[in-house]
Design an enzyme around this catalytic site. Structure first.
Site, PDB file in Angstrom:
ATOM      1  N   ASP A  34      47.560  30.545  44.523  1.00 16.44           N
ATOM      2  CA  ASP A  34      46.501  31.288  45.212  1.00 16.44           C
ATOM      3  C   ASP A  34      45.470  31.829  44.224  1.00 16.44           C
ATOM      4  OD1 ASP A  34      47.342  30.834  47.770  1.00 16.44           O
ATOM      5  OD2 ASP A  34      48.324  32.772  48.041  1.00 16.44           O
ATOM      6  N   ASN A  86      46.076  45.068  49.585  1.00 23.16           N
ATOM      7  CA  ASN A  86      45.969  46.022  50.687  1.00 23.16           C
ATOM      8  C   ASN A  86      47.304  46.266  51.381  1.00 23.16           C
ATOM      9  OD1 ASN A  86      44.439  47.344  53.135  1.00 23.16           O
ATOM     10  ND2 ASN A  86      45.582  45.639  54.014  1.00 23.16           N
TER      11      ASN A  86
END
EC number: 2.7.1.23
Length: 267
Positions: free
Chosen positions: A52, A167
């Site tokens: 990623d 987050n």
């Protein structure tokens, strides 16, 4: 229409080994009329090979292009959010793609402007914190409204797709990418009888503007994170964050929606 089959490959660590493993994929692509480019400028698809982090680098280094399709090939056994293929099985997946039309998934981005001078986009998140071990103080504005004075380690502003990353580790909500919004989460806020923040993540619509103003004592020491890169600029007065109109297009395969990825990753 010929240039619609131009591909550029962006490699992560151990590039030579990854290129060797991708050779069978190159052969399949060339047999189906694809051209492999050495530069992304004229590519209609940009393929990252790694993880990623490599995907985020590929999008960043190629300028968050809206006129091409991004695709990720995972070279690790880790569960990936942005990599729809695995290097050990990508040849069979590509055979299916060449026979069938693929769907396009669009990921929102945020735009960050620092002191009217520096502007950049983020696909995952933007973070702002102190580079020294001390309480970081920020005045937070939503549009023209003074909202709060934050004291703590810093703030993280995430996109819907980035809501599953940094987050989420801050107890932020996982947000559907179809909702045009961005989220603000706190890093170790200081809350007592003297200092007070909201104390929980909050979500802003695409019409909102978030402004983070640094206090006088903190202007020399901000560290800004833009996805998986760090940006250090001294004498920062403020950072302004908005949801951008720019969207990143990626491959959408069968049984590979955002929520199916969330399920595989966390449940």
């Amino acid at each position: 229409m010929e240039n619609r089959r131009n591909l550029f490959f962006f490699y992560g660590d151990d590039k030579a080994t990854l290129i060797e493993k991708m050779k069978p994929v190159y052969d399949i692509l060339k047999e189906n009329g694809f051209t492999i480019l050495d530069h992304p400028q004229h590519a209609n698809a940009i393929v990252s090979v790694g993880d990623d982090g490599t995907f985020l680098q590929a999008v960043n280094k190629t300028g968050f292009r809206e006129d091409c399709l991004y695709a990720g090939v995972s070279a690790t056994d880790d569960i990936s959010f942005y990599c729809d293929f695995h290097i050990d099985h990508v040849d069979s997946a590509l055979q299916e793609i060449t026979k069938n039309e693929i769907e396009v998934r669009r990921y929102p981005t945020i735009q960050v402007t620092v002191d009217h001078d520096t502007s950049f986009h983020c696909l995952n998140e933007f973070s702002l914190r102190s580079s020294v071990i001390k309480t970081f103080v920020l005045d937070v504005y939503i549009d023209d409204l003074y909202f709060e004075t934050f004291r703590g380690d810093g703030l993280v502003v995430s996109t819907p797709t980035g809501s599953t990353a940094y987050n989420k580790s801050l107890s932020g909500a996982v947000v559907d990418p179809l909702i045009p919004c961005f989220q603000v989460s706190e890093l170790a806020s200081l809350n007592n009888n003297t200092y007070r923040t909201l104390g929980s993540p909050f979500i802003l619509s695409n019409d909102r503007t978030l402004t983070l103003k640094l206090t006088h004592n903190d202007k020399d020491y901000p560290v800004m994170g833009m996805d998986n890169e760090a940006l250090s600029i001294k004498q920062v007065e403020k950072a302004v964050v908005r949801l951008s109109d720019k969207q990143i297009k990626t491959v959408k395969l069968k049984n590979n929606s955002f929520w199916e990825k969330v399920q595989r990753t966390f449940l």
